[in-house]
Write a protein that holds these residues in place. Sequence first.
Motif, PDB file in Angstrom:
ATOM      1  N   MET A 142       0.841  -1.205   0.000  1.00  0.00           N
ATOM      2  CA  MET A 142       0.000   0.000   0.000  1.00  0.00           C
ATOM      3  C   MET A 142       0.869   1.245   0.000  1.00  0.00           C
ATOM      4  N   ASN A 143       0.508   2.200  -0.842  1.00  0.00           N
ATOM      5  CA  ASN A 143       1.211   3.480  -0.867  1.00  0.00           C
ATOM      6  C   ASN A 143       0.345   4.540  -0.196  1.00  0.00           C
ATOM      7  N   VAL A 144       0.899   5.193   0.822  1.00  0.00           N
ATOM      8  CA  VAL A 144       0.190   6.243   1.541  1.00  0.00           C
ATOM      9  C   VAL A 144       0.772   7.586   1.098  1.00  0.00           C
ATOM     10  N   LEU A 145      -0.093   8.466   0.654  1.00  0.00           N
ATOM     11  CA  LEU A 145       0.321   9.802   0.241  1.00  0.00           C
ATOM     12  C   LEU A 145       0.154  10.757   1.424  1.00  0.00           C
ATOM     13  N   HIS A 146       1.247  11.380   1.825  1.00  0.00           N
ATOM     14  CA  HIS A 146       1.237  12.275   2.983  1.00  0.00           C
ATOM     15  C   HIS A 146       1.330  13.733   2.535  1.00  0.00           C
ATOM     16  N   ILE A 147       0.498  14.565   3.123  1.00  0.00           N
ATOM     17  CA  ILE A 147       0.552  16.013   2.901  1.00  0.00           C
ATOM     18  C   ILE A 147       0.953  16.646   4.228  1.00  0.00           C
ATOM     19  N   HIS A 148       2.107  17.313   4.233  1.00  0.00           N
ATOM     20  CA  HIS A 148       2.591  17.867   5.500  1.00  0.00           C
ATOM     21  C   HIS A 148       3.383  19.145   5.244  1.00  0.00           C
ATOM     22  N   SER A 149       3.120  20.156   6.046  1.00  0.00           N
ATOM     23  CA  SER A 149       3.805  21.439   5.892  1.00  0.00           C
ATOM     24  C   SER A 149       4.987  21.578   6.842  1.00  0.00           C
ATOM     25  N   ASP A 150       5.268  20.535   7.616  1.00  0.00           N
ATOM     26  CA  ASP A 150       6.325  20.644   8.629  1.00  0.00           C
ATOM     27  C   ASP A 150       7.261  19.440   8.584  1.00  0.00           C
ATOM     28  N   TYR A 151       7.401  18.825   7.419  1.00  0.00           N
ATOM     29  CA  TYR A 151       8.235  17.629   7.276  1.00  0.00           C
ATOM     30  C   TYR A 151       9.666  18.054   6.958  1.00  0.00           C
ATOM     31  N   PRO A 152      10.672  17.428   7.554  1.00  0.00           N
ATOM     32  CA  PRO A 152      12.065  17.826   7.308  1.00  0.00           C
ATOM     33  C   PRO A 152      12.565  17.414   5.916  1.00  0.00           C
ATOM     34  N   ASP A 153      12.442  18.327   4.971  1.00  0.00           N
ATOM     35  CA  ASP A 153      12.920  18.065   3.609  1.00  0.00           C
ATOM     36  C   ASP A 153      14.207  18.825   3.310  1.00  0.00           C
ATOM     37  N   GLY A 154      14.808  19.421   4.359  1.00  0.00           N
ATOM     38  CA  GLY A 154      16.051  20.151   4.190  1.00  0.00           C
ATOM     39  C   GLY A 154      15.864  21.577   3.734  1.00  0.00           C
ATOM     40  N   ARG A 155      14.610  22.038   3.633  1.00  0.00           N
ATOM     41  CA  ARG A 155      14.336  23.386   3.123  1.00  0.00           C
ATOM     42  C   ARG A 155      13.645  24.278   4.154  1.00  0.00           C
TER      43      ARG A 155
END
Length: 389
Positions: A1-14
């Motif tokens: 199963m693939n779960v699509l996450h929407i997050h404004s505070d995830y550590p993406d290095g930016r």
Amino acid sequence: MNVLHIHSDYPDGRNSSSTPAVKLLLDATSGIRHTIFVIHRTPWPWQVKVIQNDSQLYSIYYWGLPFGLGLTLSLFLARHLLLKLIQNEHIDYQLVHGHKLAIDGTLGAALAKWAKVPYFLSVRGGTDVRILRHKLLLRRRWKKVLEEAEHIFWVSAWAQNPIKQLLNISVNNDTDKSSLLPNLCEMKQLSHLHVPKKAANFVTVFRFDQYERKGIMPLLEAIAKLIADYPSIKLDIYGCGPENKMKIVQGKISELSLGKHVTIKGRIDNKVLQKKLTEYSAFLLPSQNESFGMVFVEALFSGLPILYHANTGIDGYLEGIDAGVKVDNQNTDELVNKVESLILQHDLFNARINRALETNLLDIFEKTTVVSHYQYLIEALKLEKLNDE
């Protein structure tokens, strides 16, 4: 199963202020694929873009004005941008998880509806409650988002009542529709903590750029008032931040003549934090507008009673544990009374926190508990889908 996450505070290095809570949770799951859309608001139309960090992590800059101005238009444009990305990259998903109600959850619900799949929703009180209070015209939409979610995770336990009142809904906190989901704590609960400690040897940990919200100034004033009756009182402050902010706090310490009682210890590595915390009698942080407040869990796991603020942070998780004292505001006199209660009833609070650790009352915060609960709900949904097919 693939779960699509929407997050404004995830550590993406930016985003230097992002928190690792969601990443820790997703990394700890097994047998589940996670695709993460990290959304960043920009007021400049020419900065709208999508950056693919890897096959599962995308940084998306969408247009939006500060203070929630033009929020309806902003959400519409962000939805269009995300759908275009999904179509262009042929991203297939069977579940969506929006990690905050107001923005992430609204977009997640739209993407779930488009793909005809269910969605999970996390509610974090700090941001969500503030936005809901100011955006009356969008409450009907948010009510629908909340009611149509497959499952609601109350990361901020305290946020249940204000959000239910603001949206005029009734969502019971049960295993079918909603549940508590604390942020993941990497620390382990300590045991055998029956070590004698000085009753007035306190500690706090915070980032100095947030000193005002954390209630440090009134806490220092409370310590100053307590010195007359408790001349041995101590408060050690751990944390880092801008030098100018640290100087402001140090200036307050000097102004109140607290040099012999309050010490700024500076940054402390998280790997040695727990060992250091065990040296103190209680943890003090009357912080406002906290969605969760992981440092409170770390203090509890280290055997420390805590002083915390009502209707924010960890409030709502400690019912029946009585492992600390709660203040209703950052009023100096109330802080004096509550800090003094930790001194006078030191043995009682020490016994309570040890009992909580020994009888597993704090297991809800354990990493294995949080991950197992989250993974179980996803696996159950996966099984249900297979049975329907």
